[in-house]
Write a protein that holds these residues in place. Sequence first.
Motif, PDB file in Angstrom:
ATOM      1  N   SER A  47      18.400  -6.780  22.945  1.00  0.00           N
ATOM      2  CA  SER A  47      17.407  -7.280  23.897  1.00  0.00           C
ATOM      3  C   SER A  47      17.905  -8.571  24.522  1.00  0.00           C
ATOM      4  O   SER A  47      18.601  -9.351  23.865  1.00  0.00           O
ATOM      5  CB  SER A  47      16.085  -7.558  23.170  1.00  0.00           C
ATOM      6  OG  SER A  47      15.268  -8.402  23.937  1.00  0.00           O
ATOM      7  N   ARG A  49      15.521 -10.092  27.428  1.00  0.00           N
ATOM      8  CA  ARG A  49      14.218 -10.658  27.805  1.00  0.00           C
ATOM      9  C   ARG A  49      13.242 -10.770  26.640  1.00  0.00           C
ATOM     10  O   ARG A  49      12.608 -11.801  26.441  1.00  0.00           O
ATOM     11  CB  ARG A  49      13.547  -9.789  28.898  1.00  0.00           C
ATOM     12  CG  ARG A  49      14.000 -10.053  30.292  1.00  0.00           C
ATOM     13  CD  ARG A  49      14.048  -8.767  31.096  1.00  0.00           C
ATOM     14  NE  ARG A  49      15.109  -7.926  30.569  1.00  0.00           N
ATOM     15  CZ  ARG A  49      16.394  -8.049  30.923  1.00  0.00           C
ATOM     16  NH1 ARG A  49      16.734  -8.884  31.850  1.00  0.00           N
ATOM     17  NH2 ARG A  49      17.335  -7.293  30.374  1.00  0.00           N
ATOM     18  N   THR A  50      13.101  -9.688  25.882  1.00  0.00           N
ATOM     19  CA  THR A  50      12.072  -9.656  24.839  1.00  0.00           C
ATOM     20  C   THR A  50      12.325 -10.735  23.804  1.00  0.00           C
ATOM     21  O   THR A  50      11.433 -11.505  23.437  1.00  0.00           O
ATOM     22  CB  THR A  50      12.064  -8.262  24.189  1.00  0.00           C
ATOM     23  OG1 THR A  50      11.858  -7.293  25.224  1.00  0.00           O
ATOM     24  CG2 THR A  50      10.976  -8.134  23.148  1.00  0.00           C
ATOM     25  N   GLU A 142       8.713  -2.984  21.914  1.00  0.00           N
ATOM     26  CA  GLU A 142       9.139  -1.682  22.435  1.00  0.00           C
ATOM     27  C   GLU A 142       9.413  -0.748  21.280  1.00  0.00           C
ATOM     28  O   GLU A 142      10.230  -1.016  20.412  1.00  0.00           O
ATOM     29  CB  GLU A 142      10.360  -1.703  23.368  1.00  0.00           C
ATOM     30  CG  GLU A 142      10.639  -0.290  23.937  1.00  0.00           C
ATOM     31  CD  GLU A 142      11.692  -0.231  25.043  1.00  0.00           C
ATOM     32  OE1 GLU A 142      12.077  -1.279  25.601  1.00  0.00           O
ATOM     33  OE2 GLU A 142      12.131   0.893  25.340  1.00  0.00           O
ATOM     34  N   HIS A 147       6.042   0.381  25.503  1.00  0.00           N
ATOM     35  CA  HIS A 147       6.517  -1.008  25.592  1.00  0.00           C
ATOM     36  C   HIS A 147       5.347  -1.790  26.199  1.00  0.00           C
ATOM     37  O   HIS A 147       5.370  -2.152  27.380  1.00  0.00           O
ATOM     38  CB  HIS A 147       7.759  -1.055  26.483  1.00  0.00           C
ATOM     39  CG  HIS A 147       8.538  -2.334  26.429  1.00  0.00           C
ATOM     40  ND1 HIS A 147       8.107  -3.463  25.748  1.00  0.00           N
ATOM     41  CD2 HIS A 147       9.729  -2.674  26.991  1.00  0.00           C
ATOM     42  CE1 HIS A 147       9.012  -4.421  25.887  1.00  0.00           C
ATOM     43  NE2 HIS A 147       9.999  -3.961  26.636  1.00  0.00           N
ATOM     44  N   GLN A 150       5.791  -5.038  28.223  1.00  0.00           N
ATOM     45  CA  GLN A 150       6.369  -4.813  29.555  1.00  0.00           C
ATOM     46  C   GLN A 150       5.299  -4.315  30.515  1.00  0.00           C
ATOM     47  O   GLN A 150       5.194  -4.794  31.649  1.00  0.00           O
ATOM     48  CB  GLN A 150       7.520  -3.803  29.457  1.00  0.00           C
ATOM     49  CG  GLN A 150       8.232  -3.569  30.780  1.00  0.00           C
ATOM     50  CD  GLN A 150       8.961  -4.813  31.265  1.00  0.00           C
ATOM     51  OE1 GLN A 150       9.766  -5.378  30.547  1.00  0.00           O
ATOM     52  NE2 GLN A 150       8.676  -5.259  32.484  1.00  0.00           N
ATOM     53  N   ASP A 154       4.140  -6.107  33.932  1.00  0.00           N
ATOM     54  CA  ASP A 154       4.169  -5.391  35.225  1.00  0.00           C
ATOM     55  C   ASP A 154       2.811  -5.521  35.919  1.00  0.00           C
ATOM     56  O   ASP A 154       2.742  -5.815  37.119  1.00  0.00           O
ATOM     57  CB  ASP A 154       4.474  -3.902  35.009  1.00  0.00           C
ATOM     58  CG  ASP A 154       5.793  -3.666  34.291  1.00  0.00           C
ATOM     59  OD1 ASP A 154       6.677  -4.533  34.375  1.00  0.00           O
ATOM     60  OD2 ASP A 154       5.924  -2.615  33.634  1.00  0.00           O
ATOM     61  N   VAL A 185       9.045   2.656  28.664  1.00  0.00           N
ATOM     62  CA  VAL A 185       8.705   1.806  29.813  1.00  0.00           C
ATOM     63  C   VAL A 185       7.874   2.560  30.856  1.00  0.00           C
ATOM     64  O   VAL A 185       6.803   2.079  31.253  1.00  0.00           O
ATOM     65  CB  VAL A 185       9.970   1.158  30.412  1.00  0.00           C
ATOM     66  CG1 VAL A 185       9.678   0.548  31.775  1.00  0.00           C
ATOM     67  CG2 VAL A 185      10.508   0.091  29.464  1.00  0.00           C
ATOM     68  N   CYS A 292      11.907  -3.069  35.179  1.00  0.00           N
ATOM     69  CA  CYS A 292      11.751  -3.848  33.941  1.00  0.00           C
ATOM     70  C   CYS A 292      13.000  -4.637  33.573  1.00  0.00           C
ATOM     71  O   CYS A 292      12.923  -5.604  32.824  1.00  0.00           O
ATOM     72  CB  CYS A 292      11.374  -2.913  32.804  1.00  0.00           C
ATOM     73  SG  CYS A 292      12.663  -1.715  32.403  1.00  0.00           S
ATOM     74  N   GLU A 316       8.789 -10.653  37.459  1.00  0.00           N
ATOM     75  CA  GLU A 316       8.284  -9.666  36.488  1.00  0.00           C
ATOM     76  C   GLU A 316       8.822  -9.997  35.088  1.00  0.00           C
ATOM     77  O   GLU A 316       8.078  -9.940  34.103  1.00  0.00           O
ATOM     78  CB  GLU A 316       8.771  -8.295  36.962  1.00  0.00           C
ATOM     79  CG  GLU A 316       8.284  -7.101  36.220  1.00  0.00           C
ATOM     80  CD  GLU A 316       8.952  -5.824  36.777  1.00  0.00           C
ATOM     81  OE1 GLU A 316       9.750  -5.908  37.742  1.00  0.00           O
ATOM     82  OE2 GLU A 316       8.693  -4.750  36.227  1.00  0.00           O
ATOM     83  N   ALA A 317      10.100 -10.366  35.022  1.00  0.00           N
ATOM     84  CA  ALA A 317      10.682 -10.750  33.723  1.00  0.00           C
ATOM     85  C   ALA A 317      10.037 -12.042  33.227  1.00  0.00           C
ATOM     86  O   ALA A 317       9.706 -12.163  32.038  1.00  0.00           O
ATOM     87  CB  ALA A 317      12.191 -10.914  33.853  1.00  0.00           C
ATOM     88  N   ARG A 320       6.825 -11.724  31.324  1.00  0.00           N
ATOM     89  CA  ARG A 320       6.845 -11.356  29.900  1.00  0.00           C
ATOM     90  C   ARG A 320       6.386 -12.553  29.058  1.00  0.00           C
ATOM     91  O   ARG A 320       5.631 -12.400  28.110  1.00  0.00           O
ATOM     92  CB  ARG A 320       8.267 -10.928  29.487  1.00  0.00           C
ATOM     93  CG  ARG A 320       8.738  -9.620  30.127  1.00  0.00           C
ATOM     94  CD  ARG A 320       7.990  -8.430  29.577  1.00  0.00           C
ATOM     95  NE  ARG A 320       8.117  -8.363  28.136  1.00  0.00           N
ATOM     96  CZ  ARG A 320       9.176  -7.856  27.481  1.00  0.00           C
ATOM     97  NH1 ARG A 320      10.162  -7.306  28.171  1.00  0.00           N
ATOM     98  NH2 ARG A 320       9.224  -7.835  26.161  1.00  0.00           N
TER      99      ARG A 320
END
Length: 334
Positions: A47, A49-50, A142, A147, A150, A154, A185, A292, A316-317, A320
């Motif tokens: 990963s 981003r997460t 996820e 997920h 995510q 979104d 996703v 994503c 969008e990221a 999170r």
Amino acid sequence: MRHLTRIQDLGPEGVETILAQALAWKRQAPGPILQNRLLGMVFFNPSLRTRTSFEAVMLRGGGHAIVLDVGNGVWKLEDRPGAVMNEDRAEHIKEAAPVLSRFVDMLGVRSFSANMNDEQDEVDPVINAFRRHATVPLVSMESSREHPCQGLADALTLRENFGATKKLPVTLTWAPHIKPLPKAVPNSFLLTAAAAGCEVRVAHPPGFELPPQVRAEAEAYAKASGGSVTYTHKQDEALAGSRAVYAKAWGPATRAGHAPGDVAALMAAYSGWMPTRRAMSRAAKDAIFLHCLPVRRNVEVADEVLDHSSSRVIDEAENRFHVQRSILHWLLSA
Ligand code: CP
């Protein structure tokens, strides 16, 4: 005790709660709402981003995150009930989840679909083993089926761009890839957008249907929220007038009956599904583009789309972080 491993844990009302809190705190950051709290993060898969966004949420909130990479300095974990553990998995989740729960206030788990079989993904064995055996709140980072973090990021991106999501026409379009990818996703975008009341159009080539249980759940959320969900094999038709275009690659409905080579050929046969500016021109004039990430440029999405001013993939990221702060607060508020 609260858990968030699927959108069903929130339903349309809970989705609204998380989004409203995330948006309010994005505008005005709260104080140290996670003071002295510990989050244990168990990663079975990589990963960017997460991992970073959860660590950032914990540190900025006054808490701390402990990251465990399964099989890399941490025992490989078994999830199967009754397994004879005579291979490389040295510890069962039956012990690992309650032991970790003695050290931390919350747990997060990332575990992708093992073989991308829709029936097995519905069982979601690893996250559900943690859910059964953890004694602290659990958040999915996820899993095989979903997920949710995510999907909520979104939906927050739609909300901040358009103000409201009720009846907002949005398209989830299948995109090509070099290999079949899991459906967590696209499942989560479909479920969250339906729960948020969007007019969701799903476009994919024949044979790439999303799982029936997920489609039925999305239908119920759309009914409850005043939204709608439709499916088509014609990307152009779905894109017409859409205010947001969400591209994502996923594998065929089931791999049963497909040899690995057949699946690769099937994926390659639809390379024309890669979003381009020409495709985007069919959407509304103010349409935004979402993905994503990570994304394979010029395989899954063209440079000209990702680099265009209508792309919101970086926002969008970032979102999170904002939804996860809201989620962790919600998990601890029961
Ligand atoms: N979108 C997403 O979950 O990114 P990572 O796999 O980098 O965490």
